[in-house]
Design an enzyme around this catalytic site. Structure first.
Site, mmCIF file in Angstrom:
data_model
loop_
_atom_site.group_PDB
_atom_site.id
_atom_site.type_symbol
_atom_site.label_atom_id
_atom_site.label_comp_id
_atom_site.label_asym_id
_atom_site.label_seq_id
_atom_site.Cartn_x
_atom_site.Cartn_y
_atom_site.Cartn_z
ATOM 1 N N TYR A 202 0.847 -1.193 0.000
ATOM 2 C CA TYR A 202 0.000 0.000 0.000
ATOM 3 C C TYR A 202 0.882 1.242 0.000
ATOM 4 O O TYR A 202 1.887 1.298 0.704
ATOM 5 C CB TYR A 202 -0.890 0.033 1.250
ATOM 6 C CG TYR A 202 -1.676 1.329 1.382
ATOM 7 C CD1 TYR A 202 -2.937 1.445 0.826
ATOM 8 C CD2 TYR A 202 -1.111 2.437 2.027
ATOM 9 C CE1 TYR A 202 -3.640 2.635 0.915
ATOM 10 C CE2 TYR A 202 -1.813 3.634 2.116
ATOM 11 C CZ TYR A 202 -3.073 3.728 1.560
ATOM 12 O OH TYR A 202 -3.763 4.910 1.640
ATOM 13 N N GLU B 51 -3.732 7.372 -3.850
ATOM 14 C CA GLU B 51 -3.715 6.087 -3.154
ATOM 15 C C GLU B 51 -3.445 4.973 -4.153
ATOM 16 O O GLU B 51 -4.193 4.820 -5.120
ATOM 17 C CB GLU B 51 -5.054 5.867 -2.451
ATOM 18 C CG GLU B 51 -5.005 4.779 -1.418
ATOM 19 C CD GLU B 51 -6.287 4.712 -0.601
ATOM 20 O OE1 GLU B 51 -6.246 4.990 0.604
ATOM 21 O OE2 GLU B 51 -7.335 4.400 -1.190
#
Ligand code: GDP
Ligand code: MN
Length: 376
Positions: free
Chosen positions: A101, A189
């Protein structure tokens, strides 16, 4: 402003952030052709402004162009969290070894952008943050100094990703941060950030939000803006330069000034009603403006009545009343309209409304009760 994954990836590519090659498609046939051009195993992905598409069945792997066409046939038209899928992204499937991530967003509490890296990717990051926050490495960026290379390596090491991935992930983050600042984004993101079996780090998914207040600096994002609106009435209001937000209830609300409109929403709720919208007509009350506002509010078929709440300051109440009368005379309106006028020339304004179909009210509370009773 939210933009689609395929648009986000176009932006990333411009800044040298590695993404899989891909094409956007609106029909199964287009998807099949795109897969044929890519000549690889592909992944077909729904393009909607919500997360969790994978879990909802909006992300499918396909080995052949025919399979890609079939996957697109199943995904286009699908409903994901209330939004209909119109487009899919067909891109070369990454051979994923691990999912990480990587996020950059504004940390308002610290008044700095924060970079977040985690070895736990591909899952809901909110869950990771709530249950195992130690698994997310964070770095606050000094806006004057920017990101130093050693800081990038530090945060990547601290995240617990594989040692061999730190080099490519650092390069990735460098390019990503450049893109983040250059586009005036409020969120970047990458989830998952994919470590491929041959040791490359690429953006398998990409989510970007752009700060609306900076859009004037990015005329090239204009094309993204149209598509960023999912609600057709909100999109139409935007085209007419009207501040409108759809709220889902049955009482239409029009007022001047954002604060007054929000207070009206509260009063309607307190009276037991459900506001259908927020609409601020701003200053002035020319018939054309009032008509535009009414048209927008009445486009919502759920609206069973409308309340006007206008404060006459520089704009006089009699002008507002004339505007409303002129606008409603030219329209066919089948729902009750309650009008509350206060401020400069309020008596003259109210006098103009007597003998018409418009229902006058003296206070905001009275107006709210009136309209809620009428709507039932
Ligand atoms: P989201 O569910 O809306 O966040 O959509 P994602 O793009 O993140 O896809 C969800 C999941 O699909 C990822 O976590 C991956 O496991 C898988 N996925 C997405 N793209 C690829 C790909 O190119 N190759 C492989 N093998 N899996 C993928
Ligand atoms: Mn994702």
């Amino acid at each position: 402003m939210k933009i689609h994954e395929y648009q986000a990836k176009q932006i990333l590519a411009r800044f040298g952030v590695p993404i899989p090659p891909g094409e956007v498609a609106s029909t199964p046939e287009e998807a099949e052709e795109a897969a044929r051009r890519l000549q690889k195993r592909v992944v077909v992905k729904a393009q909607v402004h919500v997360g969790g598409r994978g879990k909802a069945g909006g992300v499918k792997l396909a080995r052949t162009p025919e399979e890609a066409g079939d996957a697109a046939r199943r995904i286009i038209g699908m409903d994901i969290k209330g939004i209909a899928v119109r487009k899919v992204l067909v891109e070369e499937a990454a051979d994923i070894a691990e999912e990480y991530y990587l996020g950059i967003t504004l940390d308002r509490a610290v008044r700095r952008s924060v970079v977040m890296v985690s070895a736990v990717g591909g899952v809901d990051i909110e869950e990771v943050a709530a249950e195992t926050p130690e698994k997310i490495a964070r770095l606050h960026v000094d806006p004057a100094m920017g990101l130093a290379d050693f800081q990038i390596r530090q945060v990547c090491y601290a995240s617990g990703i594989r040692k061999t991935a730190v080099g490519p992930a650092s390069k990735f983050l460098r390019a990503l941060y450049e893109a983040y600042t250059a586009t005036d984004a409020s969120l970047f993101e990458i989830n998952p950030l994919a470590l491929t079996k041959d040791g490359q780090v690429i953006a398998a998914d990409a989510k970007i939000n752009i700060d609306d207040n900076a859009l004037f600096r990015h005329p090239d994002f204009q094309e993204y803006q149209e598509e960023s609106e999912e609600d057709p009435i909100e999109a139409e209001a935007h085209r007419r330069h009207i501040q409108y937000v759809r709220l889902g209830g049955t009482v239409g609300i029009i007022g001047n000034g954002a604060g007054l409109v929000m207070a009206t929403l509260d009063e309607v709720k307190r009276a037991g009603g459900a506001p259908a919208n927020f609409l601020d007509i701003g200053g002035g009350a020319r018939a054309e403006l009032v008509r535009n506002a009414l048209e927008i509010v009445l486009m919502d078929r759920e609206v069973k009545g409308v309340v006007f709440n206008v404060f006459g300051g520089i704009t006089r109440c009699d002008e507002v009343a004339k505007g409303i009368l002129e606008a409603t005379a030219a329209m066919k309106i089948c729902v009750p309209l309650v009008v509350r006028l206060t401020g400069t020339n309020e008596r003259e304004g109210r006098a103009l409304l007597t003998g018409t179909n418009l229902i006058p009210a003296e206070t905001m509370q009275e107006a709210a009760l009136h309209i809620v009773n009428l709507v039932g």
